[in-house]
Design a protein around this motif. Structure first.
Motif, mmCIF file in Angstrom:
data_model
loop_
_atom_site.group_PDB
_atom_site.id
_atom_site.type_symbol
_atom_site.label_atom_id
_atom_site.label_comp_id
_atom_site.label_asym_id
_atom_site.label_seq_id
_atom_site.Cartn_x
_atom_site.Cartn_y
_atom_site.Cartn_z
ATOM 1 N N GLU A 155 -5.706 13.559 -4.804
ATOM 2 C CA GLU A 155 -5.105 12.573 -3.906
ATOM 3 C C GLU A 155 -5.794 12.619 -2.548
ATOM 4 O OE1 GLU A 155 -0.582 11.527 -3.412
ATOM 5 O OE2 GLU A 155 -1.002 13.362 -2.282
ATOM 6 N N PRO A 192 -4.629 6.929 -1.978
ATOM 7 C CA PRO A 192 -5.158 6.759 -3.335
ATOM 8 C C PRO A 192 -5.029 8.034 -4.164
ATOM 9 C CG PRO A 192 -6.949 6.977 -1.756
ATOM 10 C CD PRO A 192 -5.683 6.837 -0.960
ATOM 11 N N VAL A 193 -4.853 7.855 -5.470
ATOM 12 C CA VAL A 193 -4.712 8.956 -6.421
ATOM 13 C C VAL A 193 -5.553 8.645 -7.655
ATOM 14 C CG1 VAL A 193 -2.417 9.680 -5.668
ATOM 15 C CG2 VAL A 193 -2.644 7.858 -7.375
ATOM 16 N N ASP A 194 -5.718 9.641 -8.536
ATOM 17 C CA ASP A 194 -6.584 9.414 -9.695
ATOM 18 C C ASP A 194 -5.866 9.495 -11.041
ATOM 19 O OD1 ASP A 194 -6.237 12.144 -9.833
ATOM 20 O OD2 ASP A 194 -8.370 12.649 -9.801
ATOM 21 N N GLU A 196 -2.515 7.392 -13.233
ATOM 22 C CA GLU A 196 -1.522 6.324 -13.197
ATOM 23 C C GLU A 196 -0.120 6.888 -12.994
ATOM 24 O OE1 GLU A 196 -0.125 2.234 -13.605
ATOM 25 O OE2 GLU A 196 -1.805 3.346 -12.733
ATOM 26 N N ARG A 199 0.294 7.316 -9.330
ATOM 27 C CA ARG A 199 0.421 6.030 -8.640
ATOM 28 C C ARG A 199 1.817 5.441 -8.812
ATOM 29 N NH1 ARG A 199 0.659 0.722 -9.087
ATOM 30 N NH2 ARG A 199 0.853 0.815 -11.356
ATOM 31 N N VAL A 203 4.579 4.958 -5.790
ATOM 32 C CA VAL A 203 4.944 3.621 -5.327
ATOM 33 C C VAL A 203 6.423 3.346 -5.581
ATOM 34 C CG1 VAL A 203 4.577 1.147 -5.687
ATOM 35 C CG2 VAL A 203 2.614 2.694 -5.559
ATOM 36 N N LYS A 210 0.055 3.804 -2.609
ATOM 37 C CA LYS A 210 -0.859 4.426 -3.567
ATOM 38 C C LYS A 210 -1.569 3.380 -4.423
ATOM 39 C CE LYS A 210 1.213 8.991 -4.112
ATOM 40 N NZ LYS A 210 1.389 10.096 -5.061
ATOM 41 N N TRP A 211 -2.798 3.688 -4.788
ATOM 42 C CA TRP A 211 -3.493 2.917 -5.809
ATOM 43 C C TRP A 211 -4.356 3.878 -6.621
ATOM 44 C CZ3 TRP A 211 -5.133 2.997 -0.742
ATOM 45 C CH2 TRP A 211 -6.467 3.292 -0.505
ATOM 46 N N LEU A 212 -4.776 3.397 -7.784
ATOM 47 C CA LEU A 212 -5.507 4.239 -8.727
ATOM 48 C C LEU A 212 -7.005 4.070 -8.537
ATOM 49 C CD1 LEU A 212 -5.272 6.121 -11.242
ATOM 50 C CD2 LEU A 212 -5.414 4.033 -12.635
ATOM 51 N N THR A 213 -7.706 5.192 -8.388
ATOM 52 C CA THR A 213 -9.155 5.139 -8.295
ATOM 53 C C THR A 213 -9.732 6.501 -8.665
ATOM 54 O OG1 THR A 213 -10.991 4.338 -6.916
ATOM 55 C CG2 THR A 213 -9.435 5.861 -5.872
ATOM 56 N N SER A 231 -11.958 1.195 -5.914
ATOM 57 C CA SER A 231 -11.216 0.879 -7.135
ATOM 58 C C SER A 231 -11.679 -0.414 -7.787
ATOM 59 C CB SER A 231 -9.717 0.794 -6.826
ATOM 60 O OG SER A 231 -9.462 -0.213 -5.866
#
Length: 331
Positions: A155, A192-194, A196, A199, A203, A210-213, A231
């Motif tokens: 994260e 951002p986090v890696d 799902e 994420r 959220v 947060k978003w996934l990347t 992302s």
């Protein structure tokens, strides 16, 4: 200011990820593992099949953790009671993080820009701390959660240091007071986090951006290198390279970190975590941190903050944490 952690606050870490079992001496990237799909709120979420979250939904018995990670000291967690909560889905609070690492770089930033990025409802309760005219403080933190209730994940936290809700904002004096109390406040800008799982939980359950990347957190002999990818384009976006510091003389300490934000109903909420820092060190040497930006979306956002001098760098290769569910913010 003591070096316990201005920024355990400033990047607040939540939920979850990938790895059914773990060894205290193995922080290498996990091999591909089988996944299964579970439902969190209205979201179908892939999780590690047979992992901690798949089996226990954030409430594993400490006896299971002791069996899977026998080298981890669980004494601190034995004194913390969990309770079932509804945070948009059924969960348990607090979430336990048994073995983790982080690096944090704290910079000055443009105060007007920081204020512009915070919602008016939040600004009515908390404001960025002004450390000198026109300059606030932000922290960029890279977390590697090696083993926690929600498996494992990486994260990145980018946060503004603020005053406590309802308290006077005395700038550097407020910052000093928070440091002495070991109780910090912040507003999270990016997270951002890696996985799902991380994420969706962040959220839905914690109202966090947060978003996934893809995030690569790697340790060399003398440094830590974190690569963050865009992302949308999958191109390298931000690189944070930091120096490992001597932690042989560090003493265990506890730090409470809190954040203020808005839930989907428009209500102000606050959440907090307590960190048990087992090994840690800090420095203000400018050559301890190298931040490389590109034309990626996160890089452009960071550039818009007009970062100035690095105030402090924190190297925390070993900490534990308990993260509590958010509550309505009382006026």
């Amino acid at each position: 200011m003591k070096s316990t952690s201005l920024t355990a606050v400033l990047g607040l870490s939540l939920a979850l990820g990938t790895m059914p079992s773990w060894s205290a001496d193995d922080h290498s990237a996990p091999s591909p593992v089988a996944t299964t799909t579970i439902q969190i709120g209205a979201h179908d979420v892939p999780v590690v099949q047979g992992g901690l979250y798949d089996r226990f939904r954030s409430n594993p018995p400490l006896s299971v953790i002791a069996a899977e990670a026998p080298d981890v000291d669980l004494s601190w967690f034995k004194g913390i009671a969990k309770e079932k909560v509804d945070i948009g889905f059924e969960s348990w609070s607090p979430n336990f993080y048994y073995e983790n690492s982080r690096v944090t770089a704290i910079f000055t930033a443009d105060l007007a820009r920081l204020r512009a990025l915070m919602p008016p409802e939040v600004l009515a309760q908390v404001q960025p701390l002004q450390v000198w005219p026109g300059r606030g403080v932000v922290a960029l933190t890279a977390y590697a959660y090696h083993y926690c209730d929600n498996d494992s994940y990486n994260e990145i936290g980018l946060s503004v240091v603020t005053n406590q809700p309802g308290a006077s904002n005395w700038g550097p004096l407020s910052l000093l007071g928070q440091s002495r109390a070991g109780d910090f406040w912040g507003y999270v800008l990016k997270l951002p986090v890696d996985t799902e799982l991380a994420r969706v939980r962040g959220v839905v359950g914690y109202n966090l951006p947060k978003w996934l990347t893809r995030i690569d957190y790697s340790e060399g002999e003398n440094n830590v290198v974190v690569n963050i990818y865009d992302s949308e384009t999958q191109a390298l976006d931000v690189t944070l390279e930091t120096r490992k510091l001597d932690v042989s003389s560090s003493k265990e300490n506890l730090v409470t970190t809190r954040f203020t934000n808005i839930d989907p109903q428009g209500q102000l909420t606050t959440g907090y975590s307590t960190s048990r820092q087992l090994r840690h060190a800090s420095t203000s040497a400018a050559d301890a941190v190298k931040l490389t930006l590109t034309d990626g979306s996160l890089s452009r956002f960071i550039a818009s903050l007009k970062l100035g001098r690095m105030v402090k760098y924190e190297y925390v290769p070993d900490f534990q944490a308990a993260l509590y569910a958010p509550q309505p913010l009382k006026p």
